[in-house]
Structures are given as structure tokens and as C-alpha cells.
Write an enzyme that holds these catalytic residues in place. Structure first.
Site, short mmCIF file in Angstrom:
data_model
loop_
_atom_site.label_atom_id
_atom_site.label_comp_id
_atom_site.label_asym_id
_atom_site.label_seq_id
_atom_site.Cartn_x
_atom_site.Cartn_y
_atom_site.Cartn_z
N ASP A 170 -17.99 -56.96 43.06
CA ASP A 170 -18.55 -56.67 44.38
C ASP A 170 -19.85 -57.42 44.64
O ASP A 170 -20.43 -58.03 43.73
CB ASP A 170 -18.74 -55.16 44.56
CG ASP A 170 -19.34 -54.48 43.33
OD1 ASP A 170 -19.94 -55.18 42.50
OD2 ASP A 170 -19.21 -53.25 43.20
N ASN B 233 -21.10 -40.49 42.54
CA ASN B 233 -20.02 -39.86 43.31
C ASN B 233 -18.63 -40.30 42.83
O ASN B 233 -17.64 -40.03 43.49
CB ASN B 233 -20.19 -40.18 44.80
CG ASN B 233 -20.14 -41.69 45.07
OD1 ASN B 233 -19.88 -42.48 44.17
ND2 ASN B 233 -20.39 -42.07 46.31
N HIS C 252 -17.60 -43.44 42.49
CA HIS C 252 -17.08 -44.72 42.99
C HIS C 252 -16.93 -45.73 41.86
O HIS C 252 -17.65 -45.69 40.87
CB HIS C 252 -17.92 -45.28 44.16
CG HIS C 252 -19.26 -45.86 43.79
ND1 HIS C 252 -20.35 -45.81 44.63
CD2 HIS C 252 -19.70 -46.52 42.68
CE1 HIS C 252 -21.37 -46.41 44.06
NE2 HIS C 252 -21.01 -46.84 42.88
N GLU D 23 -15.66 -46.14 47.68
CA GLU D 23 -16.35 -44.88 47.83
C GLU D 23 -15.34 -43.74 48.03
O GLU D 23 -14.23 -43.98 48.54
CB GLU D 23 -17.29 -44.94 49.05
CG GLU D 23 -18.37 -46.02 48.96
CD GLU D 23 -19.55 -45.62 48.08
OE1 GLU D 23 -19.40 -44.75 47.19
OE2 GLU D 23 -20.65 -46.18 48.28
C1 F6R Z 1 -21.58 -52.68 40.50
C2 F6R Z 1 -20.60 -51.64 40.86
C3 F6R Z 1 -21.01 -50.23 41.05
C4 F6R Z 1 -21.90 -49.72 39.90
C5 F6R Z 1 -22.25 -48.25 40.12
C6 F6R Z 1 -23.21 -47.75 39.06
O1 F6R Z 1 -20.96 -53.93 40.35
O2 F6R Z 1 -19.46 -51.97 41.04
O3 F6R Z 1 -19.84 -49.44 41.12
O4 F6R Z 1 -21.22 -49.88 38.71
O5 F6R Z 1 -22.84 -48.08 41.38
O6 F6R Z 1 -24.42 -48.41 39.20
P1 F6R Z 1 -25.55 -48.29 38.06
O7 F6R Z 1 -25.01 -48.94 36.85
O8 F6R Z 1 -26.74 -49.04 38.62
O9 F6R Z 1 -25.80 -46.84 37.87
#
Ligand code: F6R
Length: 242
Positions: free
Chosen positions: A67, A136, A138, A143
Site C-alpha cells: 500500500d 481494528n 485491517h 479497513e
Molecule cells: C502498512 C500496512 C498497514 C500496517 C498497520 C500496522 O504497509 O499495510 O496495514 O501494517 O497499519 O501499522 P504499524 O506497524 O505502524 O502498527
């Protein structure tokens, strides 16, 4: 799903890097599906370390990232392209032309996303996909919702995600409100998936992920349906399971 409960963040990172290294050694021209965020930083550091010790060769490796914020320029220090260059690509012998991160400047997101999925297919899918997890549940930026999309797409970020990621920006107002993300289809085409989680703020999401129920309202639970997923979490993230 396989489960590895590591003592702490460093152990989680080392376990993840070990699995990644095995894939790269077994298939030098493998395709890595990569994630950003705070969770995999330690894993990338371990991979750089192995490279510096002469244990890994990235010269034939290709990568696709999950992403990218939208809109954002690649030079922005919070862009995921910048993150990947800084944490891995600039520190190993990967050919940058073989690294793909969704383009946060694309003028036509729908056309870009279609081409991104075609590129993943043309590469033969990913050999291993690294995932972090949102508070959450995701994965990527898929989401929680009543429906999840199959292909790569432009999505609105939830308030919770904007709030969680505000720590990287000057304020929550500066966090882009949208992102380009692989959908569940390209994620599931990975032959192997590792999901990393550390810290108590991920404990509820990990509890749901491992509960054996599947709901689009917690996207990580869909991983229950994939044949080769390893959840690697630290004791804090595991603390609500049992
Ligand atoms: C990032 C991604 C997101 C993160 C998630 C956790 O490429 O795909 O799904 O893995 O938001 O983020 P952190 O690791 O910062 O807690």
C-alpha cells in the site's frame, strides 16, 4: 494458522527475518510482498544485517508493496516508497527497478490499480507476503466493512487508522485521508503469509484473528482461510488470547 509467540519485539523481528531469509535462499529470484509501518522495521534491520554478513543476496529479488498513502509524493519522508528505500532497498543489493510500491501521485487511481494487479499476476504472485495488522484488524488498508474488495483499490482511511498513524506526522490533519491498497485477492495469492504484531494495542486484533471465526468487520480473520499463514507476535500482542 501457525503461531509463533516471541518474547519481545526483537525476537519477533528475528523470527520473521528467518522465514524471509529462507524464502530468498531457496528461490533467489523470489517475489516478496512487503509491508511498512512500525512493526516490520526490526525485521528489515535483521535482513540488512544478514545481507551485510554475506548471508543474503537480493540481486534477483523482486518486490511489491501492499500500500501507499494517496496522494503523497515518493520523496515525502512518510511515504511508503521513502520508508522502503530507507529501511531496506538502499541498504541491500536489490535492483530498485524490480521494486514496486503503489504510486501515490498517479492521476488515474483506477487504471493504476488495475495495472498493479496485472503486474503482480505477471510476476506470478508473491512467494511470501509480510503483513502488519491495524488495531481494528485491517491488513494492508483493507479497513473493517460489510464488504471487502478483491483487487487493488483506492480506499478511505478510517478515523481510527488516521489517528493511529498521526504519530508519524506533524498532526492528524497532515495524515492523507486515502490510500492505495492491495485488495484481499492479491494478498491471498501469496504462497506464504507472515502476519507480525507487537504491543498491547494489537492484542484485541490478534485475539480476534486467532479465534477461528471469519468476519469482514475484522479483515485479518479472513487469513484463517489461507493455507499457509504464520502469525508471529510478541507476548503483549498475544496477551488477550487464552
Ligand atoms: C502498512 C500496512 C498497514 C500496517 C498497520 C500496522 O504497509 O499495510 O496495514 O501494517 O497499519 O501499522 P504499524 O506497524 O505502524 O502498527
Amino acid at each position: 494458522m501457525k503461531l509463533i509467540v516471541a518474547k519481545n519485539y526483537d525476537e519477533m523481528s528475528a523470527e520473521a527475518a528467518k522465514i524471509m531469509a529462507e524464502v530468498i535462499k531457496n528461490k533467489p529470484d523470489c517475489v516478496l510482498g512487503l509491508a511498512t509501518g512500525s512493526t516490520p522495521v526490526g525485521m528489515y534491520a535483521c535482513l540488512v544485517d544478514m545481507y551485510n554478513k554475506g548471508e543474503l543476496d537480493f540481486s534477483k529479488v523482486k518486490s511489491v508493496n501492499l500500500d501507499e498513502y494517496y496522494p503523497i509524493v515518493p520523496e515525502h519522508d512518510q511515504s511508503y516508497r521513502y520508508f522502503m528505500n530507507y529501511n531496506l532497498f538502499d541498504k541491500v543489493n536489490i535492483n530498485k527497478e524490480n521494486t514496486f510500491v503503489p504510486d501515490g501521485t498517479c492521476a488515474d487511481p483506477a487504471a493504476f490499480c488495475k495495472a498493479y494487479d496485472e503486474r503482480i499476476d505477471a510476476m506470478g504472485g508473491t512467494d511470501i507476503q509480510v503483513l502488519g495488522i491495524g488495531r481494528n484488524g485491517h491488513i494492508g488498508f483493507n479497513e473493517p466493512d460489510t464488504e471487502l474488495l478483491y483487487g487493488t483499490h483506492l480506499t478511505d482511511l478510517t478515523e481510527d487508522t488516521i489517528d493511529a498513524n498521526a504519530r508519524f506526522f506533524a498532526s492528524a490533519n497532515d495524515v492523507p485521508k486515502q490510500a492505495l491498497t492491495m485488495g484481499m485477492g492479491p494478498i491471498f495469492k501469496a504462497r506464504k503469509i507472515i502476519l507480525l504484531a507487537n504491543g498491547v494495542n494489537k492484542a484485541e486484533a490478534i485475539k480476534q484473528t486467532l479465534a477461528g471465526k471469519v468476519s469482514t468487520l475484522c479483515p485479518s480473520t479472513l487469513l484463517t482461510l489461507h493455507p499457509d499463514v504464520t502469525v508471529i507476535c510478541d507476548e503483549d500482542a498475544y496477551s488477550l488470547v487464552k
